[in-house]
Design a protein around this motif. Structure first.
Motif, PDB file in Angstrom:
ATOM      1  N   GLU A   8       1.023  -1.659  -0.148  1.00 36.97           N
ATOM      2  CA  GLU A   8      -0.193  -0.012   0.133  1.00 36.97           C
ATOM      3  C   GLU A   8       0.615   1.500   0.060  1.00 36.97           C
ATOM      4  O   GLU A   8       0.585   1.958   0.770  1.00 36.97           O
ATOM      5  N   VAL A   9       1.811   1.102  -0.815  1.00 31.88           N
ATOM      6  CA  VAL A   9       2.827   2.216  -0.890  1.00 31.88           C
ATOM      7  C   VAL A   9       2.156   3.363  -1.383  1.00 31.88           C
ATOM      8  O   VAL A   9       1.934   3.378  -2.558  1.00 31.88           O
ATOM      9  N   LYS A  10       2.276   5.009  -0.828  1.00 35.81           N
ATOM     10  CA  LYS A  10       1.960   6.096  -1.366  1.00 35.81           C
ATOM     11  C   LYS A  10       2.350   6.647  -1.725  1.00 35.81           C
ATOM     12  O   LYS A  10       3.831   7.202  -0.818  1.00 35.81           O
ATOM     13  N   GLN A  57      13.675   7.809  -2.173  1.00 34.27           N
ATOM     14  CA  GLN A  57      12.989   8.500  -1.608  1.00 34.27           C
ATOM     15  C   GLN A  57      12.034   8.209  -0.961  1.00 34.27           C
ATOM     16  O   GLN A  57      12.390   6.649  -0.795  1.00 34.27           O
ATOM     17  N   SER A  58      11.565   8.367   0.309  1.00 34.29           N
ATOM     18  CA  SER A  58      10.924   7.448   1.000  1.00 34.29           C
ATOM     19  C   SER A  58       9.510   8.068   0.722  1.00 34.29           C
ATOM     20  O   SER A  58       8.905   9.128   0.183  1.00 34.29           O
ATOM     21  N   ALA A  59       8.011   7.291   0.966  1.00 36.17           N
ATOM     22  CA  ALA A  59       7.103   7.083  -0.108  1.00 36.17           C
ATOM     23  C   ALA A  59       6.308   7.894   1.464  1.00 36.17           C
ATOM     24  O   ALA A  59       7.100   8.553   2.492  1.00 36.17           O
ATOM     25  N   SER A  60       5.003   8.792   1.150  1.00 33.60           N
ATOM     26  CA  SER A  60       4.317   8.584   2.319  1.00 33.60           C
ATOM     27  C   SER A  60       2.967   7.995   2.942  1.00 33.60           C
ATOM     28  O   SER A  60       3.132   8.605   3.629  1.00 33.60           O
ATOM     29  N   ASP A  61       3.004   7.288   2.527  1.00 29.45           N
ATOM     30  CA  ASP A  61       3.275   6.053   3.414  1.00 29.45           C
ATOM     31  C   ASP A  61       2.900   4.835   2.888  1.00 29.45           C
ATOM     32  O   ASP A  61       3.075   4.696   1.611  1.00 29.45           O
ATOM     33  N   GLY A  62       2.456   4.095   3.324  1.00 27.10           N
ATOM     34  CA  GLY A  62       2.681   2.120   3.366  1.00 27.10           C
ATOM     35  C   GLY A  62       3.948   1.400   3.234  1.00 27.10           C
ATOM     36  O   GLY A  62       4.345   2.134   4.715  1.00 27.10           O
ATOM     37  N   GLU A  63       4.137   0.352   3.284  1.00 31.11           N
ATOM     38  CA  GLU A  63       6.007  -0.014   3.290  1.00 31.11           C
ATOM     39  C   GLU A  63       6.740  -0.522   2.425  1.00 31.11           C
ATOM     40  O   GLU A  63       5.846  -0.857   1.461  1.00 31.11           O
ATOM     41  N   VAL A  64       7.725  -0.430   2.493  1.00 33.83           N
ATOM     42  CA  VAL A  64       8.620  -1.036   1.243  1.00 33.83           C
ATOM     43  C   VAL A  64       9.925  -2.238   2.845  1.00 33.83           C
ATOM     44  O   VAL A  64      10.393  -1.603   3.612  1.00 33.83           O
TER      45      VAL A  64
END
Length: 227
Positions: A8-10, A57-64
């Motif tokens: 659910e990466v945003k 770069q980082s996601a605004s939300d979600g998991e990596v």
């Protein structure tokens, strides 16, 4: 369990007073020894997805998740170490250091990855990798004397010299003609299989899709097809 998982990466950017949602909840998993292609029109979010997966770069939300570890919760120094030791990168242009020979480019990468190898061991690894990409005869050449295809071969060698677990490639053939593009993609696929690397590459060239085990099509910040 997959080596690499996105849940659910945003990704949202603030464009003045307007929020622009580039990724709208992307789920993706990558397995060892497989080549996955990301395709889609300009602005679909494919390059943003690759750079987030790569920790650039980082996601605004979600998991990596990489090997079960959540990059989204790590500090910058921890992510930098993973990028240096476990990830390899190939870009549209080779970005070789102009005043270093082919051999010196690879030795520099070993230093960046904090290799524990002794000098003679490093030289042995460099020789083996250059043989793998067919560039051992050009080890003393400078970038200015290399063709476009040769530069990308050196870039591939540089990306795998430290034995990464994941290889990220953003439009790796965009600056090459058709024959050299096919040669480079065939090499990337061969290396992925032989070294059991997990490879994710972005392309707009449909001819390159034949080198992928899986094809992921993106549109408007979402995965719309996974084959």
């Amino acid at each position: 369990m997959s080596l690499f998982t996105l849940n659910e990466v945003k990704k949202t950017f603030n464009n003045g007073q307007i929020k622009e949602e580039i990724l709208k909840g992307v789920n993706l998993f990558l397995r060892e020894g497989e080549v996955t292609a990301l395709v889609g029109s300009s602005g679909s979010g494919k390059s943003t997805l690759l750079t987030i997966a790569a920790g650039l770069q980082s996601a605004s939300d979600g998991e990596v998740l990489f090997e079960g570890k959540n990059l989204s919760q790590m500090d910058e120094e921890s992510i930098r170490k993973i990028r240096a030791t476990d990830f390899g990168f190939i870009f549209q242009f080779a970005h070789l250091v102009p005043f270093l020979t082919v051999e010196e480019q690879l030795l520099l990468m070993l230093d960046v990855s904090e290799s524990k190898l002794k000098k003679h061991e490093q030289m042995s690894v460099v020789e083996r990798i250059l043989q793998l990409v067919g560039m051992e005869h050009r080890k003393n050449a400078y970038p200015s004397s290399l063709s476009g295809g040769e530069k990308q071969r050196v870039a591939i060698a540089r990306a795998i010299i430290h034995k990464p677990k994941v290889l990220f490639a953003d439009e790796p053939t965009a600056s090459l003609d058709s024959k050299r593009s096919k040669d480079v993609m065939a090499l990337i696929r061969e290396i992925t299989k032989n070294l059991k690397i997990t490879t994710l590459f972005v392309t707009h060239d449909e001819e390159m899709l034949s080198y992928a085990d899986h094809i992921i099509k993106m549109s408007d910040g979402l995965i719309v097809q996974h084959s």
